[in-house]
Design a protein around this motif. Structure first.
Motif, PDB file in Angstrom:
ATOM      1  N   ALA A   5      -4.734  28.050  36.817  1.00  0.00           N
ATOM      2  CA  ALA A   5      -4.608  27.197  35.639  1.00  0.00           C
ATOM      3  C   ALA A   5      -5.981  26.630  35.304  1.00  0.00           C
ATOM      4  N   THR A   6      -6.264  26.483  34.020  1.00  0.00           N
ATOM      5  CA  THR A   6      -7.543  25.923  33.606  1.00  0.00           C
ATOM      6  C   THR A   6      -7.362  24.747  32.657  1.00  0.00           C
ATOM      7  N   ALA A   7      -8.290  23.808  32.755  1.00  0.00           N
ATOM      8  CA  ALA A   7      -8.436  22.708  31.803  1.00  0.00           C
ATOM      9  C   ALA A   7      -9.897  22.760  31.380  1.00  0.00           C
ATOM     10  N   GLU A   8     -10.152  23.340  30.223  1.00  0.00           N
ATOM     11  CA  GLU A   8     -11.514  23.650  29.812  1.00  0.00           C
ATOM     12  C   GLU A   8     -11.938  22.841  28.589  1.00  0.00           C
ATOM     13  N   CYS A   9     -13.216  22.528  28.565  1.00  0.00           N
ATOM     14  CA  CYS A   9     -13.803  21.857  27.407  1.00  0.00           C
ATOM     15  C   CYS A   9     -14.818  22.797  26.760  1.00  0.00           C
ATOM     16  N   SER A  54      -3.951  27.941  30.238  1.00  0.00           N
ATOM     17  CA  SER A  54      -5.374  27.780  29.960  1.00  0.00           C
ATOM     18  C   SER A  54      -5.478  26.773  28.832  1.00  0.00           C
ATOM     19  N   LEU A  55      -5.877  25.563  29.170  1.00  0.00           N
ATOM     20  CA  LEU A  55      -5.882  24.458  28.222  1.00  0.00           C
ATOM     21  C   LEU A  55      -7.282  24.155  27.709  1.00  0.00           C
ATOM     22  N   PHE A  56      -7.383  23.870  26.411  1.00  0.00           N
ATOM     23  CA  PHE A  56      -8.623  23.400  25.806  1.00  0.00           C
ATOM     24  C   PHE A  56      -8.500  21.880  25.716  1.00  0.00           C
ATOM     25  N   ILE A  57      -9.330  21.167  26.482  1.00  0.00           N
ATOM     26  CA  ILE A  57      -9.229  19.709  26.628  1.00  0.00           C
ATOM     27  C   ILE A  57     -10.584  19.067  26.292  1.00  0.00           C
ATOM     28  N   PRO A  58     -10.922  18.912  25.001  1.00  0.00           N
ATOM     29  CA  PRO A  58     -12.228  18.350  24.670  1.00  0.00           C
ATOM     30  C   PRO A  58     -12.278  16.821  24.595  1.00  0.00           C
ATOM     31  N   ASP A  61      -8.399  11.538  24.773  1.00  0.00           N
ATOM     32  CA  ASP A  61      -6.959  11.469  24.514  1.00  0.00           C
ATOM     33  C   ASP A  61      -6.221  12.629  25.173  1.00  0.00           C
ATOM     34  N   ALA A  62      -6.789  13.837  25.125  1.00  0.00           N
ATOM     35  CA  ALA A  62      -6.156  14.990  25.751  1.00  0.00           C
ATOM     36  C   ALA A  62      -6.132  14.840  27.268  1.00  0.00           C
ATOM     37  N   MET A  63      -7.192  14.274  27.824  1.00  0.00           N
ATOM     38  CA  MET A  63      -7.181  14.017  29.276  1.00  0.00           C
ATOM     39  C   MET A  63      -6.039  13.070  29.629  1.00  0.00           C
ATOM     40  N   ASN A  64      -5.864  12.021  28.804  1.00  0.00           N
ATOM     41  CA  ASN A  64      -4.795  11.046  29.047  1.00  0.00           C
ATOM     42  C   ASN A  64      -3.417  11.652  28.829  1.00  0.00           C
ATOM     43  N   ASP A  65      -3.211  12.236  27.645  1.00  0.00           N
ATOM     44  CA  ASP A  65      -1.884  12.642  27.210  1.00  0.00           C
ATOM     45  C   ASP A  65      -1.414  13.972  27.793  1.00  0.00           C
ATOM     46  N   ILE A  66      -2.311  14.924  27.955  1.00  0.00           N
ATOM     47  CA  ILE A  66      -1.911  16.254  28.421  1.00  0.00           C
ATOM     48  C   ILE A  66      -2.098  16.399  29.931  1.00  0.00           C
ATOM     49  N   CYS A 107      -0.601  25.113  40.736  1.00  0.00           N
ATOM     50  CA  CYS A 107      -1.276  26.409  40.820  1.00  0.00           C
ATOM     51  C   CYS A 107      -2.023  26.535  42.145  1.00  0.00           C
ATOM     52  N   ASP A 108      -2.508  27.742  42.411  1.00  0.00           N
ATOM     53  CA  ASP A 108      -3.283  28.008  43.624  1.00  0.00           C
ATOM     54  C   ASP A 108      -4.778  27.804  43.399  1.00  0.00           C
ATOM     55  N   ILE A 109      -5.228  28.094  42.183  1.00  0.00           N
ATOM     56  CA  ILE A 109      -6.629  27.923  41.813  1.00  0.00           C
ATOM     57  C   ILE A 109      -6.662  27.176  40.491  1.00  0.00           C
ATOM     58  N   ALA A 110      -7.419  26.076  40.460  1.00  0.00           N
ATOM     59  CA  ALA A 110      -7.558  25.278  39.240  1.00  0.00           C
ATOM     60  C   ALA A 110      -9.020  25.253  38.830  1.00  0.00           C
ATOM     61  N   ILE A 111      -9.242  25.305  37.524  1.00  0.00           N
ATOM     62  CA  ILE A 111     -10.599  25.303  36.987  1.00  0.00           C
ATOM     63  C   ILE A 111     -10.697  24.204  35.932  1.00  0.00           C
ATOM     64  N   GLY A 112     -11.739  23.380  36.054  1.00  0.00           N
ATOM     65  CA  GLY A 112     -12.034  22.358  35.058  1.00  0.00           C
ATOM     66  C   GLY A 112     -13.458  22.539  34.567  1.00  0.00           C
ATOM     67  N   THR A 113     -13.668  22.398  33.263  1.00  0.00           N
ATOM     68  CA  THR A 113     -15.017  22.520  32.706  1.00  0.00           C
ATOM     69  C   THR A 113     -15.265  21.429  31.671  1.00  0.00           C
ATOM     70  N   THR A 114     -16.502  20.965  31.621  1.00  0.00           N
ATOM     71  CA  THR A 114     -16.905  20.044  30.568  1.00  0.00           C
ATOM     72  C   THR A 114     -18.427  20.040  30.464  1.00  0.00           C
ATOM     73  N   ALA A 115     -18.937  19.818  29.250  1.00  0.00           N
ATOM     74  CA  ALA A 115     -20.386  19.802  29.044  1.00  0.00           C
ATOM     75  C   ALA A 115     -20.733  18.893  27.881  1.00  0.00           C
ATOM     76  N   GLY A 116     -21.658  18.008  28.126  1.00  0.00           N
ATOM     77  CA  GLY A 116     -22.151  17.109  27.085  1.00  0.00           C
ATOM     78  C   GLY A 116     -23.652  17.254  26.958  1.00  0.00           C
ATOM     79  N   ILE A 117     -24.366  16.481  27.768  1.00  0.00           N
ATOM     80  CA  ILE A 117     -25.827  16.492  27.751  1.00  0.00           C
ATOM     81  C   ILE A 117     -26.292  17.110  29.066  1.00  0.00           C
ATOM     82  N   GLY A 118     -26.842  18.293  29.013  1.00  0.00           N
ATOM     83  CA  GLY A 118     -27.298  18.964  30.225  1.00  0.00           C
ATOM     84  C   GLY A 118     -26.766  20.376  30.303  1.00  0.00           C
ATOM     85  N   HIS A 119     -26.527  20.820  31.528  1.00  0.00           N
ATOM     86  CA  HIS A 119     -26.072  22.184  31.774  1.00  0.00           C
ATOM     87  C   HIS A 119     -24.549  22.299  31.798  1.00  0.00           C
TER      88      HIS A 119
END
Length: 186
Positions: A5-9, A54-58, A61-66, A107-119
């Motif tokens: 499962a993914t929670a991606e930004c 596979s969730l798009f969580i930018p 509010d999405a972090m809170n609600d979803i 899930c067995d493998i979870a992926i989270g991604t986020t990017a603002g200022i930097g890499h």
């Protein structure tokens, strides 16, 4: 069956889509965009994968609600509700997102991604490991540099997919040697 499962930004759900295409053995326009030499990774049977979401969580509010994250890390900036952190904040938040989607989906493998200022940051959580890495491209979400943001996204997707494929093929030592990658054994 290994459930992912993914929670991606900043990767816009593309890691989940890529892994789904791999698990389903899709080809052509419906197939992989980022995986070039799958046989170079090992003998894992990718039919044993299932991407359950596979969730798009930018946004906050999405972090809170979803994702049901009641107290997400405080962003440095908000742009139309989109969370913007520095690189340290991105690493922390990608871990929070991965843990939250793991709890929601079992899930067995979870992926989270986020990017603002930097890499940016990608965290992959498994039963035995917590792996956090960054893309190889610096960008700043506050600046509207679309091509730079696109390059950072591509770098993050490729690095996450590479780590997942190495992990599935029991190549932990190779993951440990990747640039800007931290592994915590549980």
């Amino acid at each position: 069956m290994i459930k992912i499962a993914t929670a991606e930004c900043f990767t816009h759900g593309k890691i989940g889509l890529e892994l789904h295409a791999l698990a389903q053995n899709y080809e052509g326009n419906f197939g992989s965009r980022y995986i070039e030499n799958i046989s170079g990774y090992g003998n894992f049977d990718y039919n044993e994968l299932s991407v359950i979401c596979s969730l798009f969580i930018p946004t906050i509010d999405a972090m809170n609600d979803i994702l049901n994250v009641k107290n997400p890390p405080e962003p440095d900036y908000l742009i139309k509700g989109i969370k913007v952190y520095d690189e340290v904040g991105d690493k922390k938040t990608s871990k929070v997102m991965a843990k939250a989607v793991m709890e929601l989906t079992d899930c067995d493998i979870a992926i989270g991604t986020t990017a603002g200022i930097g890499h940016g940051a990608v965290t992959i959580i498994t039963p035995n490991y917590e792996i956090t890495t960054t893309s190889d491209v610096y960008s700043d979400l506050r600046e509207n540099k679309s091509e730079e943001l696109f390059q950072r996204q591509n770098s993050g997707i490729k690095k996450a997919i590479n780590i997942i494929l190495l992990f599935l093929n029991d190549k932990i030592d190779e993951i440990k040697n990747l640039k800007n990658t931290e592994i915590i054994e549980k």
